[in-house]
Design an enzyme around this catalytic site. Structure first.
Site, short mmCIF file in Angstrom:
data_model
loop_
_atom_site.label_atom_id
_atom_site.label_comp_id
_atom_site.label_asym_id
_atom_site.label_seq_id
_atom_site.Cartn_x
_atom_site.Cartn_y
_atom_site.Cartn_z
N ARG A 283 0.82 -1.22 0.00
CA ARG A 283 0.00 0.00 0.00
C ARG A 283 0.85 1.27 0.00
O ARG A 283 0.47 2.28 0.59
CB ARG A 283 -0.94 0.02 1.22
CG ARG A 283 -1.94 -1.12 1.26
CD ARG A 283 -3.04 -0.87 0.23
NE ARG A 283 -4.10 -1.85 0.37
CZ ARG A 283 -5.25 -1.63 1.00
NH1 ARG A 283 -5.49 -0.46 1.54
NH2 ARG A 283 -6.16 -2.55 1.07
N ARG B 9 -3.34 6.63 1.05
CA ARG B 9 -3.89 7.77 1.78
C ARG B 9 -2.94 8.49 2.72
O ARG B 9 -3.21 9.62 3.10
CB ARG B 9 -5.14 7.32 2.56
CG ARG B 9 -6.31 7.07 1.65
CD ARG B 9 -7.48 6.51 2.40
NE ARG B 9 -7.17 5.18 2.90
CZ ARG B 9 -8.05 4.39 3.50
NH1 ARG B 9 -9.28 4.79 3.69
NH2 ARG B 9 -7.69 3.19 3.90
N ARG C 210 -6.82 11.92 -5.56
CA ARG C 210 -8.11 11.27 -5.33
C ARG C 210 -9.25 12.28 -5.39
O ARG C 210 -10.32 12.00 -5.95
CB ARG C 210 -8.07 10.59 -3.97
CG ARG C 210 -9.24 9.67 -3.69
CD ARG C 210 -9.07 9.13 -2.28
NE ARG C 210 -10.00 8.08 -1.97
CZ ARG C 210 -11.24 8.29 -1.56
NH1 ARG C 210 -11.70 9.53 -1.47
NH2 ARG C 210 -12.01 7.27 -1.26
N ASP D 208 -6.77 -2.47 -7.25
CA ASP D 208 -7.28 -3.15 -6.05
C ASP D 208 -7.55 -4.61 -6.37
O ASP D 208 -7.83 -4.95 -7.53
CB ASP D 208 -8.56 -2.48 -5.53
CG ASP D 208 -8.83 -2.89 -4.10
OD1 ASP D 208 -8.20 -2.31 -3.19
OD2 ASP D 208 -9.62 -3.83 -3.88
N TYR E 277 -14.77 -11.47 0.35
CA TYR E 277 -15.54 -10.26 0.04
C TYR E 277 -16.78 -10.58 -0.78
O TYR E 277 -17.82 -9.96 -0.62
CB TYR E 277 -14.66 -9.26 -0.71
CG TYR E 277 -13.62 -8.62 0.19
CD1 TYR E 277 -13.95 -7.56 1.03
CD2 TYR E 277 -12.32 -9.10 0.23
CE1 TYR E 277 -13.01 -6.98 1.88
CE2 TYR E 277 -11.37 -8.53 1.07
CZ TYR E 277 -11.72 -7.47 1.89
OH TYR E 277 -10.80 -6.90 2.72
#
Ligand code: CP3
Length: 363
Positions: A28, A32, A41, A78, A154
């Protein structure tokens, strides 16, 4: 012709060849915790707005490399793009995790499931090609996908989960349904990774983020068996270059030997294992990737450097007295937290490069 690699330390470590320092990249690493990511973003409007636009995906992939001397880039995308392309309806609500509009819970939904048309994922392959051009040989580019089991978590839960109640209910009550989902996922992931390799990915990584929640027998039958099914279908090389495969099972340290025998070239470890002991267990038959606790990055820079040195010392010098060589790719034991101070990341990269070069000089 793609430009020759200026820094191949990551690929060399994957293949257990000598390097001047231990290469480092961070799970990652584009994300963020970087203010420039937040700005991109906001421009793109959403996470998927970034991921589906090759210009943005390239911009964001390169952001951490502009700040830190990282030894590899990872495609900005992703793991959930694959089930999204199967028609499950992915969304990322701000402040929440991912969500699927159409979770796969009953027999009819399982029967209808199919590997996606790869054209729906064209934006990913276009991003890979564009990132390779922009990197221009600076460092290698890692492609990735979710493991069949982690994707199924998921797809069945419909979102992240604390207890995996839905997928484990299916596993114990209707294992046939879960096996069918996993078979579809494995073939979809293999085709997806092969297309990334064709587009220019120089290594591939399978994220089995939730394999570690399984019971011992279930891990073999529902996670590892399908990881093997993916690896068996991957092309081994592209344009004359061998493509290393990294398998990361969070919480998978107890199954290290089995994962190492799955067809992986590199096994990723979380921070709960001792890297030196893990190295002895695999006897340098595979390279190891990891395994600093991402929370170390909240301590002051001197403490970050000391913890990084302890990880490097635990692995030891890659070159052995008997002439063989091990491989270590430095990484965190899981993704970097969005709250991480960027100066601490700089201290980590610096400490890994400096101390690992010193270890080689002594060894
Ligand atoms: O490593 C990289 O920099 C490459 C990009 C990457 C992302 N996700 C971008 C992302 C990679 C390799 C992933 C993998 C991924 N995605 C995993 C496996 C690794 C792991 O962490 O276990 C998983 C389980 C996911 C699913 C996912 N995607 C979740 C749970 C979330 C939301 C919560 C979170 O941790 O961010 C995402 C969204 C996501 N994927 C973001 C990023 C940068 C944040 C999106 C935002 O900007 O809000």
């Amino acid at each position: 012709m793609p430009a020759p690699l200026q820094n191949d330390s990551f690929l060399r470590a994957c293949w257990r060849q000598p390097t001047e320092h231990t290469p480092i990249w961070l799970m990652r690493q584009a994300g963020r915790y970087l203010p420039e990511y937040q700005r991109s973003r906001a421009k793109a409007g959403s996470f998927m707005g970034l991921a589906t636009n090759p210009d943005y995906a390239t911009e964001v992939t390169l952001q951490p490399l502009a700040r830190f001397a990282l030894d590899a880039a990872i495609l900005f995308s992703d793991i959930l793009t694959v089930p999204d392309a199967m028609g499950l309806g992915l969304s990322f609500e701000a402040g929440e995790g991912p969500r699927f509009a159409h979770p796969v819970r009953d027999e009819a939904a399982v029967k209808a499931l199919q590997a996606p048309d790869l054209n729906k994922l064209r934006y990913v392959f276009d991003a890979v090609a564009q990132i390779r051009r922009s990197l221009n040989g600076r460092v290698p580019l890692i492609g990735f996908a979710g493991s069949p089991f982690t994707l199924a978590c998921y797809m069945v839960e419909g979102a992240g989960s604390d207890d995996y109640r839905q997928i484990k209910s299916m596993l114990y009550a209707r294992p046939d349904l879960l096996h069918r989902i996993l078979a579809v996922n494995a073939d979809a992931v293999a085709a997806y990774l092969n297309a990334q390799i064709e587009a220019g990915a120089q290594a591939v990584m399978l994220f089995d983020s939730w394999g570690g929640v399984l019971g011992h027998r279930a891990f073999e039958a529902f996670s590892l068996a399908y990881t093997r099914r993916v690896l068996a279908q991957l092309q081994r090389e592209h344009a004359g270059q061998a493509i290393p495969r990294i398998v990361f099972t969070k919480g998978g340290g107890q199954w290290l030997e089995q994962i190492a025998a799955s067809g992986a070239d590199v096994v990723g470890l979380d921070w709960t294992c001792d890297l030196g002991k893990a190295r002895l267990r695999v006897d340098d038959r595979v390279a190891l990737q990891g395994n600093l606790d991402p929370m170390v990055l909240f301590a002051p820079p001197e403490a970050v450097a000391a913890e990084a040195r302890a990880v490097l010392d635990s692995f030891g010098p890659p070159q052995r007295a008997d002439g063989r060589c091990g491989g270590h790719v430095f990484n965190l034991g899981h993704g970097i937290s969005q709250h991480t101070p960027t100066e601490h990341v700089a201290a980590l990269v610096e400490a890994v490069h400096t101390h690992s070069a010193k270890l080689r000089a002594q060894g």
